[in-house]
Design an enzyme around this catalytic site. Sequence first.
Site, short mmCIF file in Angstrom:
data_model
loop_
_atom_site.label_atom_id
_atom_site.label_comp_id
_atom_site.label_asym_id
_atom_site.label_seq_id
_atom_site.Cartn_x
_atom_site.Cartn_y
_atom_site.Cartn_z
N CYS A 1 0.83 -1.22 0.00
CA CYS A 1 0.00 0.00 0.00
C CYS A 1 0.86 1.27 0.00
O CYS A 1 0.67 2.17 -0.83
CB CYS A 1 -0.96 -0.02 1.18
SG CYS A 1 -0.20 -0.48 2.75
N1 LIG Z 1 -4.54 -4.66 5.51
C1 LIG Z 1 -4.02 -3.94 4.52
O1 LIG Z 1 -4.29 -2.74 4.40
C2 LIG Z 1 -3.10 -4.57 3.52
C3 LIG Z 1 -2.65 -3.79 2.45
C4 LIG Z 1 -1.77 -4.37 1.51
C5 LIG Z 1 -1.36 -5.66 1.69
N2 LIG Z 1 -1.79 -6.38 2.75
C6 LIG Z 1 -1.29 -7.75 2.91
O2 LIG Z 1 -2.35 -8.68 2.74
C7 LIG Z 1 -2.12 -9.81 3.58
C8 LIG Z 1 -3.35 -10.00 4.46
O3 LIG Z 1 -3.49 -8.85 5.26
P1 LIG Z 1 -4.79 -8.58 6.15
O4 LIG Z 1 -4.66 -7.20 6.64
O5 LIG Z 1 -6.01 -9.00 5.42
O6 LIG Z 1 -4.53 -9.61 7.37
P2 LIG Z 1 -5.59 -10.24 8.39
O7 LIG Z 1 -6.79 -9.39 8.47
O8 LIG Z 1 -4.82 -10.51 9.62
O9 LIG Z 1 -5.98 -11.63 7.70
C9 LIG Z 1 -5.05 -12.68 7.58
C10 LIG Z 1 -5.70 -13.88 6.90
O10 LIG Z 1 -4.71 -14.91 6.74
C11 LIG Z 1 -5.16 -16.11 7.38
N3 LIG Z 1 -4.00 -16.73 8.03
C12 LIG Z 1 -3.33 -16.29 9.10
N4 LIG Z 1 -2.27 -17.07 9.35
C13 LIG Z 1 -2.29 -18.04 8.42
C14 LIG Z 1 -1.48 -19.16 8.16
N5 LIG Z 1 -0.40 -19.43 8.89
N6 LIG Z 1 -1.79 -19.95 7.11
C15 LIG Z 1 -2.85 -19.68 6.36
N7 LIG Z 1 -3.69 -18.63 6.57
C16 LIG Z 1 -3.39 -17.82 7.59
C17 LIG Z 1 -6.20 -15.68 8.37
O11 LIG Z 1 -7.11 -16.74 8.54
P3 LIG Z 1 -7.72 -17.15 9.98
O12 LIG Z 1 -8.30 -15.90 10.55
O13 LIG Z 1 -8.75 -18.16 9.63
O14 LIG Z 1 -6.60 -17.69 10.80
C18 LIG Z 1 -6.84 -14.48 7.68
O15 LIG Z 1 -7.81 -14.93 6.75
C19 LIG Z 1 -0.84 -9.51 4.39
O16 LIG Z 1 0.26 -10.11 3.78
C20 LIG Z 1 -0.73 -8.00 4.30
O17 LIG Z 1 0.60 -7.56 4.41
C21 LIG Z 1 -2.67 -5.88 3.67
#
Ligand SMILES: NC(=O)c1ccc[n+]([C@@H]2O[C@H](COP(=O)([O-])OP(=O)(O)OC[C@H]3O[C@@H](n4cnc5c(N)ncnc54)[C@H](OP(=O)(O)O)[C@@H]3O)[C@@H](O)[C@H]2O)c1
Length: 350
Positions: A154
């Site tokens: 981002c």
């Molecule tokens: N948030 C942002 O603004 C943003 C922006 C750009 C990029 N990203 C990237 O997108 C990715 C997800 O971010 P997020 O903010 O959506 O995170 P999040 O809300 O914490 O969600 C993480 C997801 O990954 C799953 N997960 C966690 N540990 C896991 C594992 N060991 N194996 C398989 N699945 C697992 C979780 O499932 P459960 O809940 O079922 O465990 C959940 O569905 C990250 O790499 C982040 O850096 C995020």
Amino acid sequence: MGSVLRVGVLGASGYAGGELVRLLAGHPRAEVTFLGARESSGRSLGEVHPHLASLPIGGQSLEPIEPETIAAGADVVFCALPNGTSAALVPSLLEAGVRAIDLAGDFRLPAEAYPEWYGFEHPAPALLEEAVYGIPELFGAQTVGAELIANAGCYATAALLGLVPPLGAGLLEPGSIRVDGKTGLSGAGKAASESTSYASTEESMRPYRVPGHQHTPEIERGLELATGVAPPVLFVPHLVPAVRGVLTTSYATLTEGTTTEALTEALTVAYAGCPFVRVLAPGGMVDSKRVRGTNVIELQAIADARTGTAVVVGAVDNLVKGAAGQAIQNLNLAVGFDEADGLPALAVYP
Ligand SMILES: NC(=O)c1ccc[n+]([C@@H]2O[C@H](COP(=O)([O-])OP(=O)(O)OC[C@H]3O[C@@H](n4cnc5c(N)ncnc54)[C@H](OP(=O)(O)O)[C@@H]3O)[C@@H](O)[C@H]2O)c1
């Protein structure tokens, strides 16, 4: 491609995964057929994301992330998983013929950078050569037909879209680039922690992970890939009490004679015809609220003659242009859909 594309969302219970499902619900040529999660597997989409419960797939269960099951149910997957998770998973998905778009940082850097910036040895270094860095307005030509796309971060998206045109046009002194970033709390994902709790973030503004934030080498590499110039960049991110939004303010020394009009012209020419870039005319001031919920980046540039400094500001919604929206834009380019399919351009305001 005539028929509807079958799409898997891994990490569907997270913030970025939920946003992918929300946006894909309005996509005319793609359908979500697989929802993957870890601890939430077995629960329905509507249980983990009540705002998505009324979708036709609202009752569908989230499944454990297993490559064979995914390959049977999807042509392409979005990996919205924690950093370090998809690096281990993507090789078997690609082998099974599934196209992958990674929203984490697992395919954005050269192999030797991973121990320092992400804290792990990369398990599939050969794939780093294949992965296309995903910012459509800068690398769209390489994205067409790509099997593995490293969706840009981002902060990196906001900073690079602002810096690349003026740097490429020779309007900035390369060694002088400083990027100040601000993010809302959804950037940290859904997991609760003391440092991101309401009590500690309300009325708080604070820097974090300085000078080691992992988007630092990503911005440096993106500048090099796009312009051929490889400048060092100082990047200082801050957490601010908002839910959505990323704003980057980049500073650099102006080259002789550069004006606000010249900076603005460089941006306007570079993004002519790009449906999701809004370059403000001189005097306009970016506002992250005007891009909320959209795939748009708003950009402005100022040449401060008094200090000889360029100021380039970019704002994105971290979950849309900074994550899920840009990932769908990359998918659209990769498979030959219209670049804008399924992507909102008008914000909810105020
Ligand atoms: N948030 C942002 O603004 C943003 C922006 C750009 C990029 N990203 C990237 O997108 C990715 C997800 O971010 P997020 O903010 O959506 O995170 P999040 O809300 O914490 O969600 C993480 C997801 O990954 C799953 N997960 C966690 N540990 C896991 C594992 N060991 N194996 C398989 N699945 C697992 C979780 O499932 P459960 O809940 O079922 O465990 C959940 O569905 C990250 O790499 C982040 O850096 C995020």
